[in-house]
Design a protein around this motif. Structure first.
Motif, PDB file in Angstrom:
ATOM      1  N   THR A  34      17.807  29.709  -1.824  1.00  0.00           N
ATOM      2  CA  THR A  34      16.449  29.726  -2.373  1.00  0.00           C
ATOM      3  C   THR A  34      15.791  31.089  -2.185  1.00  0.00           C
ATOM      4  O   THR A  34      15.111  31.609  -3.078  1.00  0.00           O
ATOM      5  CB  THR A  34      15.601  28.643  -1.697  1.00  0.00           C
ATOM      6  OG1 THR A  34      16.233  27.369  -1.852  1.00  0.00           O
ATOM      7  CG2 THR A  34      14.208  28.585  -2.302  1.00  0.00           C
ATOM      8  N   GLU A  35      16.011  31.682  -1.021  1.00  0.00           N
ATOM      9  CA  GLU A  35      15.451  33.012  -0.767  1.00  0.00           C
ATOM     10  C   GLU A  35      16.053  34.049  -1.712  1.00  0.00           C
ATOM     11  O   GLU A  35      15.349  34.935  -2.218  1.00  0.00           O
ATOM     12  CB  GLU A  35      15.718  33.397   0.697  1.00  0.00           C
ATOM     13  CG  GLU A  35      15.173  34.748   1.100  1.00  0.00           C
ATOM     14  CD  GLU A  35      13.672  34.804   1.083  1.00  0.00           C
ATOM     15  OE1 GLU A  35      13.119  35.928   1.026  1.00  0.00           O
ATOM     16  OE2 GLU A  35      13.025  33.736   1.131  1.00  0.00           O
ATOM     17  N   ILE A  36      17.335  33.928  -1.979  1.00  0.00           N
ATOM     18  CA  ILE A  36      17.993  34.848  -2.911  1.00  0.00           C
ATOM     19  C   ILE A  36      17.415  34.691  -4.318  1.00  0.00           C
ATOM     20  O   ILE A  36      17.135  35.678  -5.018  1.00  0.00           O
ATOM     21  CB  ILE A  36      19.520  34.617  -2.904  1.00  0.00           C
ATOM     22  CG1 ILE A  36      20.115  35.054  -1.549  1.00  0.00           C
ATOM     23  CG2 ILE A  36      20.186  35.376  -4.047  1.00  0.00           C
ATOM     24  CD1 ILE A  36      21.582  34.713  -1.397  1.00  0.00           C
ATOM     25  N   ASP A  37      17.188  33.419  -4.741  1.00  0.00           N
ATOM     26  CA  ASP A  37      16.592  33.183  -6.063  1.00  0.00           C
ATOM     27  C   ASP A  37      15.186  33.791  -6.147  1.00  0.00           C
ATOM     28  O   ASP A  37      14.805  34.361  -7.179  1.00  0.00           O
ATOM     29  CB  ASP A  37      16.528  31.682  -6.340  1.00  0.00           C
ATOM     30  CG  ASP A  37      17.916  31.083  -6.601  1.00  0.00           C
ATOM     31  OD1 ASP A  37      18.831  31.874  -6.919  1.00  0.00           O
ATOM     32  OD2 ASP A  37      18.063  29.852  -6.479  1.00  0.00           O
ATOM     33  N   ARG A  38      14.408  33.654  -5.054  1.00  0.00           N
ATOM     34  CA  ARG A  38      13.061  34.209  -5.061  1.00  0.00           C
ATOM     35  C   ARG A  38      13.099  35.731  -5.177  1.00  0.00           C
ATOM     36  O   ARG A  38      12.305  36.334  -5.919  1.00  0.00           O
ATOM     37  CB  ARG A  38      12.330  33.790  -3.779  1.00  0.00           C
ATOM     38  CG  ARG A  38      10.854  34.146  -3.766  1.00  0.00           C
ATOM     39  CD  ARG A  38      10.220  33.764  -2.439  1.00  0.00           C
ATOM     40  NE  ARG A  38      10.808  34.519  -1.341  1.00  0.00           N
ATOM     41  CZ  ARG A  38      10.471  35.783  -1.048  1.00  0.00           C
ATOM     42  NH1 ARG A  38       9.564  36.417  -1.766  1.00  0.00           N
ATOM     43  NH2 ARG A  38      11.040  36.394  -0.022  1.00  0.00           N
ATOM     44  N   ARG A  39      14.023  36.346  -4.471  1.00  0.00           N
ATOM     45  CA  ARG A  39      14.141  37.811  -4.545  1.00  0.00           C
ATOM     46  C   ARG A  39      14.581  38.258  -5.940  1.00  0.00           C
ATOM     47  O   ARG A  39      14.093  39.268  -6.464  1.00  0.00           O
ATOM     48  CB  ARG A  39      15.131  38.304  -3.491  1.00  0.00           C
ATOM     49  CG  ARG A  39      14.626  38.138  -2.057  1.00  0.00           C
ATOM     50  CD  ARG A  39      15.635  38.675  -1.069  1.00  0.00           C
ATOM     51  NE  ARG A  39      15.182  38.517   0.309  1.00  0.00           N
ATOM     52  CZ  ARG A  39      15.896  38.886   1.381  1.00  0.00           C
ATOM     53  NH1 ARG A  39      17.113  39.427   1.199  1.00  0.00           N
ATOM     54  NH2 ARG A  39      15.401  38.722   2.595  1.00  0.00           N
ATOM     55  N   ILE A  40      15.492  37.499  -6.523  1.00  0.00           N
ATOM     56  CA  ILE A  40      15.957  37.845  -7.881  1.00  0.00           C
ATOM     57  C   ILE A  40      14.790  37.762  -8.876  1.00  0.00           C
ATOM     58  O   ILE A  40      14.612  38.632  -9.737  1.00  0.00           O
ATOM     59  CB  ILE A  40      17.110  36.916  -8.302  1.00  0.00           C
ATOM     60  CG1 ILE A  40      18.369  37.222  -7.472  1.00  0.00           C
ATOM     61  CG2 ILE A  40      17.413  37.071  -9.794  1.00  0.00           C
ATOM     62  CD1 ILE A  40      19.524  36.262  -7.723  1.00  0.00           C
ATOM     63  N   ALA A  41      13.956  36.695  -8.736  1.00  0.00           N
ATOM     64  CA  ALA A  41      12.796  36.559  -9.625  1.00  0.00           C
ATOM     65  C   ALA A  41      11.821  37.718  -9.428  1.00  0.00           C
ATOM     66  O   ALA A  41      11.255  38.247 -10.397  1.00  0.00           O
ATOM     67  CB  ALA A  41      12.109  35.223  -9.374  1.00  0.00           C
ATOM     68  N   VAL A  43      12.574  40.782  -8.380  1.00  0.00           N
ATOM     69  CA  VAL A  43      13.175  41.997  -8.960  1.00  0.00           C
ATOM     70  C   VAL A  43      13.053  41.987 -10.477  1.00  0.00           C
ATOM     71  O   VAL A  43      12.744  43.011 -11.110  1.00  0.00           O
ATOM     72  CB  VAL A  43      14.643  42.117  -8.505  1.00  0.00           C
ATOM     73  CG1 VAL A  43      15.338  43.249  -9.268  1.00  0.00           C
ATOM     74  CG2 VAL A  43      14.719  42.374  -7.002  1.00  0.00           C
ATOM     75  N   ARG A  44      13.286  40.805 -11.090  1.00  0.00           N
ATOM     76  CA  ARG A  44      13.146  40.715 -12.545  1.00  0.00           C
ATOM     77  C   ARG A  44      11.712  41.006 -12.990  1.00  0.00           C
ATOM     78  O   ARG A  44      11.489  41.676 -14.009  1.00  0.00           O
ATOM     79  CB  ARG A  44      13.570  39.325 -13.005  1.00  0.00           C
ATOM     80  CG  ARG A  44      15.078  39.096 -12.974  1.00  0.00           C
ATOM     81  CD  ARG A  44      15.421  37.684 -13.373  1.00  0.00           C
ATOM     82  NE  ARG A  44      16.872  37.471 -13.401  1.00  0.00           N
ATOM     83  CZ  ARG A  44      17.451  36.292 -13.573  1.00  0.00           C
ATOM     84  NH1 ARG A  44      16.684  35.194 -13.706  1.00  0.00           N
ATOM     85  NH2 ARG A  44      18.768  36.190 -13.595  1.00  0.00           N
ATOM     86  N   GLU A  45      10.736  40.492 -12.222  1.00  0.00           N
ATOM     87  CA  GLU A  45       9.335  40.755 -12.565  1.00  0.00           C
ATOM     88  C   GLU A  45       9.017  42.242 -12.479  1.00  0.00           C
ATOM     89  O   GLU A  45       8.335  42.807 -13.344  1.00  0.00           O
ATOM     90  CB  GLU A  45       8.430  39.967 -11.614  1.00  0.00           C
ATOM     91  CG  GLU A  45       6.941  40.107 -11.935  1.00  0.00           C
ATOM     92  CD  GLU A  45       6.077  39.303 -10.982  1.00  0.00           C
ATOM     93  OE1 GLU A  45       4.840  39.452 -11.046  1.00  0.00           O
ATOM     94  OE2 GLU A  45       6.649  38.534 -10.168  1.00  0.00           O
ATOM     95  N   LYS A  46       9.542  42.913 -11.440  1.00  0.00           N
ATOM     96  CA  LYS A  46       9.327  44.356 -11.311  1.00  0.00           C
ATOM     97  C   LYS A  46       9.981  45.116 -12.460  1.00  0.00           C
ATOM     98  O   LYS A  46       9.409  46.070 -13.002  1.00  0.00           O
ATOM     99  CB  LYS A  46       9.872  44.847  -9.976  1.00  0.00           C
ATOM    100  CG  LYS A  46       9.065  44.390  -8.766  1.00  0.00           C
ATOM    101  CD  LYS A  46       9.641  44.952  -7.476  1.00  0.00           C
ATOM    102  CE  LYS A  46       8.824  44.501  -6.264  1.00  0.00           C
ATOM    103  NZ  LYS A  46       9.401  45.022  -5.005  1.00  0.00           N
TER     104      LYS A  46
END
Length: 333
Positions: A34-41, A43-46
């Motif tokens: 879940t933490e990895i998914d949050r970080r990926i989201a 990064v995508r937003e940035k």
């Protein structure tokens, strides 16, 4: 506890143990995911934000280049000189006399991303030609701003006074561009200019003209015209053009439109059937245009009533003052 109850209790305990094991295992293995998914989201937003900023940057760069292509020069002095030359040429192309207009440089003002320069223009001319000038300057190709435009009746019949500031920009720093042809494609005969013809046809700035007398009824001979008494022009022939002070005393300058000369009066003098009692410098709303402040006026006493004439108006445009509108300490004559 018999064997049947022991087996049932063991089954229940096994189920609870499996559930606890599932919950603990899920928290151990799924929380990092879940933490990895949050970080990926994040990064995508940035990345999306950076891509948008990049698109906005290139769009703004194109706008700056398009604006710079319509400026005169990268040098502020050269741009000011070329801008002034274009202004003079436009005055002449409008059908006006260059000698009737003054042009003073506004100086250089630094704003964000550019330097602003231009000219302060004052002059007078026929209304049709003044409309030509405003139209051509407003529709000019170079980057410009027409600021503080004012129109007022001139001292001479059929002419109007005009004043404005005409400004342009020099981007700083200026990108490398190929400048376009800055010569205007419009002139005083262009179809776009015809939109403003009603302003000229109605002569909006013409001084007040008294209403003509009603026609003589049918069957009656027309009455012979009564000659105006010599030396007694009507109040519409006098225009208040200046209210200055000399040696601490106010001076009233009045333009005689019939004789085409300017007369000087002081407090206590008689004009247009009244006595000048005071020059009022209070800023007050202009009658009929309450959203515009009038900075000065002359107060006349006619009989027992007090009347005011705003600067720039004729004595036929006087308006009666109520007692509460009188300035304090008004003179008595």
């Amino acid at each position: 506890m018999n064997d049947r109850e022991k087996r049932l209790l063991g089954i229940i305990g096994g189920i609870v143990g499996v559930a606890l094991l599932f919950v603990v295992g899920r928290s151990i293995f799924l929380k990092p995911l879940t933490e990895i998914d949050r970080r990926i989201a994040g990064v995508r937003e940035k990345l999306d934000r950076l891509a948008k900023d990049r698109r906005d940057y290139f769009a703004a760069e194109d706008e700056v280049k398009a604006l710079t292509a319509r400026t005169f020069s990268d040098d502020i002095d050269q741009a000011s000189a070329m801008f002034g030359e274009m202004l003079t040429r436009t005055i002449i192309n409008s059908g006006l006399r260059e000698a009737d207009f003054s042009r003073l440089p506004t100086g250089t003002r630094k704003i964000r991303g550019a330097l602003e320069t231009g000219w302060t223009v004052r002059g007078d001319g026929p209304l049709a030609q003044v409309v030509n000038l405003v139209f051509l300057l407003d529709r000019a190709t170079p980057v410009h701003r027409l600021d503080g435009l004012t129109l007022a009746p001139s001292d001479a019949p059929g002419r109007v006074r005009v004043s404005f500031r005409y400004l342009t920009l020099v981007p700083m720093p200026s990108p490398e561009v190929e400048r376009v042809d800055l010569e205007s494609k419009l002139n005083a005969e262009s179809p776009e200019r015809r939109v403003y013809d009603p302003m000229v046809a109605r002569d909006l700035l013409r001084p007040y003209i008294p209403k003509p007398l009603p026609p003589t009824p049918a069957g009656q001979p027309p009455a012979p015209p009564r000659p105006a008494p010599p030396g007694t022009p009507g109040p519409e022939n006098f225009r208040l053009v200046s209210l200055s002070e000399w040696g601490g005393e106010p001076e009233i300058h009045v333009r005689d439109l019939g004789a085409q000369k300017t007369l000087r009066y002081k407090v206590g003098d008689t004009i247009a059937g009244g006595v000048i009692v005071q020059v009022d410098y209070r800023p007050l709303p202009t009658p009929g245009r309450e959203h515009v402040l009038s900075g000065s006026r002359v107060i006349l006493r006619i009989g027992t009533e007090y009347w005011a004439i705003e600067r720039g108006g004729t004595f036929a445009q006087r308006h009666k003052l109520k007692p509460e509108q009188l300035p304090p300490g008004i003179a008595r004559f």
